[in-house]
Every structure is written in C-alpha cells, then in structure tokens.
Design a protein around this motif. Sequence first.
Motif, PDB file in Angstrom:
ATOM      1  N   ASP A  24     -11.140  40.230  -3.646  1.00  0.00           N
ATOM      2  CA  ASP A  24     -12.015  41.123  -4.418  1.00  0.00           C
ATOM      3  C   ASP A  24     -11.091  42.115  -5.120  1.00  0.00           C
ATOM      4  O   ASP A  24     -10.506  42.977  -4.465  1.00  0.00           O
ATOM      5  CB  ASP A  24     -12.992  41.855  -3.498  1.00  0.00           C
ATOM      6  N   PRO A  25     -10.915  42.011  -6.422  1.00  0.00           N
ATOM      7  CA  PRO A  25      -9.879  42.788  -7.108  1.00  0.00           C
ATOM      8  C   PRO A  25     -10.175  44.276  -7.310  1.00  0.00           C
ATOM      9  O   PRO A  25      -9.332  45.003  -7.825  1.00  0.00           O
ATOM     10  CB  PRO A  25      -9.766  42.078  -8.457  1.00  0.00           C
ATOM     11  N   ARG A  26     -11.328  44.751  -6.890  1.00  0.00           N
ATOM     12  CA  ARG A  26     -11.648  46.171  -7.108  1.00  0.00           C
ATOM     13  C   ARG A  26     -10.749  47.070  -6.264  1.00  0.00           C
ATOM     14  O   ARG A  26     -10.487  46.792  -5.099  1.00  0.00           O
ATOM     15  CB  ARG A  26     -13.114  46.449  -6.788  1.00  0.00           C
ATOM     16  N   PHE A  27     -10.287  48.155  -6.867  1.00  0.00           N
ATOM     17  CA  PHE A  27      -9.416  49.097  -6.172  1.00  0.00           C
ATOM     18  C   PHE A  27      -9.650  50.507  -6.697  1.00  0.00           C
ATOM     19  O   PHE A  27     -10.190  50.709  -7.782  1.00  0.00           O
ATOM     20  CB  PHE A  27      -7.930  48.734  -6.357  1.00  0.00           C
TER      21      PHE A  27
ATOM     22  N   ALA B 287      -7.270  52.202  -2.207  1.00  0.00           N
ATOM     23  CA  ALA B 287      -8.442  51.729  -1.472  1.00  0.00           C
ATOM     24  C   ALA B 287      -8.777  50.335  -1.976  1.00  0.00           C
ATOM     25  O   ALA B 287      -8.812  50.093  -3.182  1.00  0.00           O
ATOM     26  CB  ALA B 287      -9.625  52.667  -1.691  1.00  0.00           C
ATOM     27  N   THR B 288      -8.982  49.419  -1.029  1.00  0.00           N
ATOM     28  CA  THR B 288      -9.386  48.048  -1.330  1.00  0.00           C
ATOM     29  C   THR B 288     -10.615  47.748  -0.481  1.00  0.00           C
ATOM     30  O   THR B 288     -11.037  48.572   0.336  1.00  0.00           O
ATOM     31  CB  THR B 288      -8.252  47.056  -1.014  1.00  0.00           C
ATOM     32  N   LEU B 289     -11.170  46.558  -0.671  1.00  0.00           N
ATOM     33  CA  LEU B 289     -12.351  46.165   0.102  1.00  0.00           C
ATOM     34  C   LEU B 289     -12.005  45.028   1.052  1.00  0.00           C
ATOM     35  O   LEU B 289     -11.473  43.998   0.633  1.00  0.00           O
ATOM     36  CB  LEU B 289     -13.471  45.740  -0.840  1.00  0.00           C
ATOM     37  N   ARG B 290     -12.341  45.211   2.317  1.00  0.00           N
ATOM     38  CA  ARG B 290     -12.142  44.173   3.330  1.00  0.00           C
ATOM     39  C   ARG B 290     -13.137  43.042   3.098  1.00  0.00           C
ATOM     40  O   ARG B 290     -14.093  43.192   2.337  1.00  0.00           O
ATOM     41  CB  ARG B 290     -12.378  44.746   4.726  1.00  0.00           C
ATOM     42  N   ALA B 291     -12.944  41.932   3.784  1.00  0.00           N
ATOM     43  CA  ALA B 291     -13.836  40.774   3.647  1.00  0.00           C
ATOM     44  C   ALA B 291     -15.281  41.127   3.980  1.00  0.00           C
ATOM     45  O   ALA B 291     -16.214  40.587   3.382  1.00  0.00           O
ATOM     46  CB  ALA B 291     -13.357  39.626   4.535  1.00  0.00           C
TER      47      ALA B 291
ATOM     48  N   GLY C 259     -16.663  43.920   3.312  1.00  0.00           N
ATOM     49  CA  GLY C 259     -17.129  44.909   2.341  1.00  0.00           C
ATOM     50  C   GLY C 259     -16.784  46.343   2.684  1.00  0.00           C
ATOM     51  O   GLY C 259     -17.014  47.243   1.874  1.00  0.00           O
ATOM     52  N   SER C 260     -16.255  46.587   3.864  1.00  0.00           N
ATOM     53  CA  SER C 260     -15.886  47.952   4.229  1.00  0.00           C
ATOM     54  C   SER C 260     -14.574  48.341   3.545  1.00  0.00           C
ATOM     55  O   SER C 260     -13.760  47.481   3.203  1.00  0.00           O
ATOM     56  CB  SER C 260     -15.780  48.091   5.746  1.00  0.00           C
ATOM     57  N   PRO C 261     -14.353  49.636   3.351  1.00  0.00           N
ATOM     58  CA  PRO C 261     -13.138  50.070   2.647  1.00  0.00           C
ATOM     59  C   PRO C 261     -11.908  50.039   3.551  1.00  0.00           C
ATOM     60  O   PRO C 261     -12.006  50.186   4.760  1.00  0.00           O
ATOM     61  CB  PRO C 261     -13.473  51.502   2.242  1.00  0.00           C
ATOM     62  N   ARG C 262     -10.769  49.859   2.906  1.00  0.00           N
ATOM     63  CA  ARG C 262      -9.468  49.943   3.586  1.00  0.00           C
ATOM     64  C   ARG C 262      -8.585  50.819   2.698  1.00  0.00           C
ATOM     65  O   ARG C 262      -8.545  50.634   1.490  1.00  0.00           O
ATOM     66  CB  ARG C 262      -8.826  48.567   3.716  1.00  0.00           C
ATOM     67  N   ILE C 263      -7.890  51.776   3.282  1.00  0.00           N
ATOM     68  CA  ILE C 263      -6.914  52.537   2.513  1.00  0.00           C
ATOM     69  C   ILE C 263      -5.520  52.219   3.051  1.00  0.00           C
ATOM     70  O   ILE C 263      -5.330  52.021   4.241  1.00  0.00           O
ATOM     71  CB  ILE C 263      -7.181  54.058   2.503  1.00  0.00           C
TER      72      ILE C 263
END
Length: 151
Positions: free
Chosen positions: A70-73, A31-35, A37-41
């Motif tokens: 945004d490096p959060r995963f 899971a990453t964050l789109r530009a 702020g919504s999640p993407r898997i």
Amino acid sequence: MATWKDVHEAAPGFAARVRKIFDAHKHKTIATLRADGSPRISGIEAEFADGELTFGSMPGARKGADLRRDPRFALHSASVDPPQDDPAGWPGDAKISGRAVGTGELSGETPGDAFRAEIEEVVCTGLNEAGDRLVIEFWRPGAGLRRVERT
C-alpha cells in the motif's frame, strides 16, 4: 499527484522553507500502513534531488513491505521545541504525504529498495512573528498554497 519539482515551481518560497526544515536533521519519521490497515511509524532518511523526494528501505524492513503493498505514506521532519525566550524563532516542522513509487534498488553501500514520492500534500507548521499564533501552510496539487492561523 505531484513531484517535488512541481511543488517548488508552484510555491518556491514555501518549498524552500519546507526543504530547509527537512534538511536540518538527517532523520525523519515515516508513517506507513500495515497489512491490517493500522499505522506504523519508522525512522527514515529522505533526500531532495533532481526535482524528486526520494527515500529507501533496507532489505527485509517492514516499512518497505508496507509501501510495496500500500504505497500511501506520511513523512514528518524532525521536530524541535520553540525556544522559550524567542517562540517566533522556531523553524517549525514539515510534513509531506502521498504515494511511494518503487524505483528499484538503492545505489551505494547499503542494499535495499528505493522509492520516490508522488506528493498529495505538503504542510509547514510554525508560529507567527509575535510567536502567539500557530501558522499552518499547506499545498496540494491543483489547489495551490493556503494559510491558516490559529490561536
């Protein structure tokens, strides 16, 4: 933040269980964050090597762009259902969250971006020996390993 080596040194039995779950299947989910702020898997492969958790992103992939911005995963192992005749035999599933640090180009045949994980949390979920309670173990840097059981 911690490396995989830090997790392994602090809680070797726990780290071995988590790695076994991750290594059981080639494909994982990140899971990453789109530009916005919504999640993407996305599907991904990950590897434990030289005390690090590493993964990559093919050229032009949205997950790589997400991680550079945004490096959060959050990384999740493949998940399988508990065996109906032996629920306690379920290996469980595992999750690792943190921040991705770019390490350059992927080596090998497939081009792309390489990343290593700075780990904030590792979670392993399974069942107790009787197979009737959910067991959640989690490790965080500076907090150590904790265990919770739920019915």
